[in-house]
Every structure is written in structure tokens, then in C-alpha cells.
Motif scaffolding. Sequence first.
Motif, short mmCIF file in Angstrom:
data_model
loop_
_atom_site.label_atom_id
_atom_site.label_comp_id
_atom_site.label_asym_id
_atom_site.label_seq_id
_atom_site.Cartn_x
_atom_site.Cartn_y
_atom_site.Cartn_z
N TYR A 22 -11.76 6.18 -5.03
CA TYR A 22 -11.46 6.61 -3.66
C TYR A 22 -12.74 7.16 -3.01
O TYR A 22 -13.83 7.00 -3.56
CB TYR A 22 -10.32 7.66 -3.71
CG TYR A 22 -9.64 7.87 -2.38
CD1 TYR A 22 -8.95 6.83 -1.76
CD2 TYR A 22 -9.70 9.10 -1.74
CE1 TYR A 22 -8.34 7.02 -0.53
CE2 TYR A 22 -9.08 9.29 -0.50
CZ TYR A 22 -8.41 8.24 0.09
OH TYR A 22 -7.80 8.45 1.30
N HIS B 291 -5.17 0.30 6.89
CA HIS B 291 -5.13 1.35 7.92
C HIS B 291 -5.57 0.88 9.31
O HIS B 291 -6.30 1.59 10.01
CB HIS B 291 -5.99 2.55 7.49
CG HIS B 291 -5.72 3.07 6.11
ND1 HIS B 291 -4.48 3.01 5.52
CD2 HIS B 291 -6.55 3.65 5.18
CE1 HIS B 291 -4.55 3.55 4.31
NE2 HIS B 291 -5.79 3.93 4.08
N GLU C 244 -7.18 0.94 -3.54
CA GLU C 244 -7.97 1.07 -2.37
C GLU C 244 -9.33 1.68 -2.69
O GLU C 244 -9.43 2.81 -3.16
CB GLU C 244 -7.26 1.90 -1.29
CG GLU C 244 -6.84 3.33 -1.65
CD GLU C 244 -6.17 4.04 -0.47
OE1 GLU C 244 -6.71 4.07 0.65
OE2 GLU C 244 -5.04 4.55 -0.69
N HIS D 256 0.85 -1.21 0.00
CA HIS D 256 0.00 0.00 0.00
C HIS D 256 0.87 1.25 0.00
O HIS D 256 1.31 1.72 1.05
CB HIS D 256 -0.92 -0.01 1.24
CG HIS D 256 -2.02 1.01 1.20
ND1 HIS D 256 -3.33 0.68 1.41
CD2 HIS D 256 -2.00 2.34 0.96
CE1 HIS D 256 -4.08 1.77 1.32
NE2 HIS D 256 -3.29 2.80 1.06
N HIS E 28 -9.90 1.02 1.98
CA HIS E 28 -9.62 2.09 2.95
C HIS E 28 -10.91 2.27 3.75
O HIS E 28 -11.89 2.80 3.24
CB HIS E 28 -9.24 3.34 2.13
CG HIS E 28 -9.29 4.64 2.84
ND1 HIS E 28 -8.18 5.39 3.12
CD2 HIS E 28 -10.34 5.38 3.28
CE1 HIS E 28 -8.54 6.53 3.71
NE2 HIS E 28 -9.85 6.54 3.83
N ASP F 57 2.14 3.46 3.23
CA ASP F 57 1.13 4.39 2.68
C ASP F 57 1.71 5.79 2.50
O ASP F 57 1.14 6.79 2.94
CB ASP F 57 -0.12 4.43 3.58
CG ASP F 57 -1.30 5.15 2.91
OD1 ASP F 57 -1.22 5.43 1.70
OD2 ASP F 57 -2.29 5.44 3.61
ZN LIG Z 1 -6.05 4.97 2.34
#
Ligand SMILES: [Zn+2]
Length: 342
Positions: free
Chosen positions: A121, A223, A162, A24, A194, A291
Motif C-alpha cells: 500500500y 477510485h 492495490e 475491490h 490505488h 471498497d
Molecule cells: Zn484504495
Amino acid sequence: MERPYVMTVSGPVEPEALGSVLMHEHLLCDLTAPARRGSGEPEVEITLENHFDVNYSPGEHLGNHRLHDRDLAVRECELFRKSGGGTIVEMTTGGIGPDLDGLVEISRRSGVHVVASAGFYTEDFQDPTTLELSVEAMTEIMIGEVLHGARGTSVRCGIIGEIGCSWPLTPFERRSLQAGAKTQRATGASITVHPGRHPQAPHEILDILDAAGADLSRVIIDHMDRTYECEDAEVVGLARRGCVVEYDFFGIEVSKYWMGVADLPNDWMRLRAVRRLLDAGLGDRVVLAHDICTRARLQTLGGHGYGHLLRNVVPLMRERGFAETEIERLFVHTPRRLLTIG
Ligand SMILES: [Zn+2]
């Protein structure tokens, strides 16, 4: 190439060719808050004097969340390779500035395999037309991105997401998850999500994906670092549902979360959480990454760079008694399984 393969931006490669993988990252993206885009304010220039503050409050400095310099990305990928890295999974989905041609160039010049991502996203980054897309229309777009080429190019995506989700989840994001599940069924690609910033968000996401027919063993929830307290056994419960959990804020050693709702852990605390998953017999359901999506985290600009996990954290893991087989599983075997399209 015959299946099984991993789809990179340069075409299919043998799964054994990936080496150590970061699951990621962002190489080219624009995560500038929508309200500040096009404000005309000057972009921050990162210097020795301001580097700490830009890194401490990354969202306050316009330009920090925009990665657009291909030459700089090539240099960063070369440093990643020097640290022993092989592959970067690039998570820039629709709404935050995906640049497929840029990824092809960066991969070719640096020798790092790059896997691109399909889908959308979070809602706040989308234009009004995208927000109106039906599940069917989103599925068609995402299948095209995986099988034929993404965003007007012939570059194919090797993973779905993501997929951006907020808390509470919006109707657009629910359709995005459902389309992700359908795309997985049509293509065999893994899904990475995400989640919204709430401990219940990952569970709601898994429920939606499950109901839409997704294979949860090929779903990654991103995350963990900011969704649960590191001491919280909830992550173990989440992984027991059959998905893969991802600690992807490695290198962020600032305790103040810029989104304001969590106390961030440091790398030691992340490793304790990973250890707990391994001890619970869930060692094949966890992956790691940084990330990186800000300039201040690039090595060339004084940050830890994409090589931090391999260069610095792996030695810490050895010091803390992680076995070589466990380390290899985290960086090589589990990513390989997730990225292989069989
Ligand atoms: Zn993210």
C-alpha cells in the motif's frame, strides 16, 4: 489444476465458478491513519445514534477503519451471497494489515470465493525497512506471494495490488509499480492500482507500468469516483489508453470526501459515468465495487454492506435502461477475464 484458473485463498478454481464479482473490497484490514495508530484512545462503538456521523466523517472515529472481526466478516459475506454474490477480491496489501489465514476461514465458512492481493500500500503506511527495498527485492516478494504463499502462509494471491500510490508519487511507490509490472510478466496476474489524488496520477502510473513492460489490458486503475469529476470525459480518455477503470465507491452517498479534495458523486452519478463508458464502446474496460474499509459501511452495523451493488444498484441500472448483457459484463465477464491466469 491446469491453467486457466483463478487463484483464490482456498486454491485455484475454474474461472466459470466465480459468479458475480466485486473487484475491490476489504474484509480484514487496518486503515487507521498512521499518526493515530497505537494512540491508546478507545475505539468507537457504532450505535443508532452515532452511525450517521461516523459514516459522514469516517476518519474521525478511531476503530472505524479497522476490520478485524472474522465472525462479523463471515456474516457480511453470507449477506453478500444472499444478494447473489459469488466472489470478493480482497485488496488488503502490505502496510494495512493483511490477514491471509483470516481470509481462508471467512471464505470457508461463508462459501464466498475470496481472492487475495500481493504487494504494498502507500508509503505512509510502511515501516522503514520496507521503504528501503529495491525493485528486485520487491519483485521477489511479490512473485513469491503469487506463486508460493503470502506473508508467511501458503495462501497464494490472485492479483497484484492495490498498489498504493500518493500524489506526488514517492520513490518507494515508483519501485512498487515497477515491481508490480515485473511480477505480472512473471506470473500473468492482473495489476490493480490505488492512484494518487490528482487527475494526472493515473496517467503517470500507466506510463511507469508501460515502460516496465506491463500489459495495460490487465491493469485496473481504482477510485475513479474521487480522482475525476463524474461529468469529466477524462475517464473515457484514460480507458482509451487500454486499461480498465474502476468505480469502487458505490454505496457512499455522502458528498463530503473525508480526504478533502473532491466532491463525491452518488450512485446515480456513478451510473451516468459508467453509461458514458459503455456508449463510448469501452464496456469491457470498467468494473465496479464498494471498497468497504470501515465498520459503519457493514450491513450488520447499519451500513449498505457488500451486497449493495447487486441488491440495490442493479435494479437501478435496469430502471435506467442498462441491458442484461451489459450488467453481466460488469459483474461477471470483465472480472473473470481480469482474474483468469491463462
Ligand atoms: Zn484504495
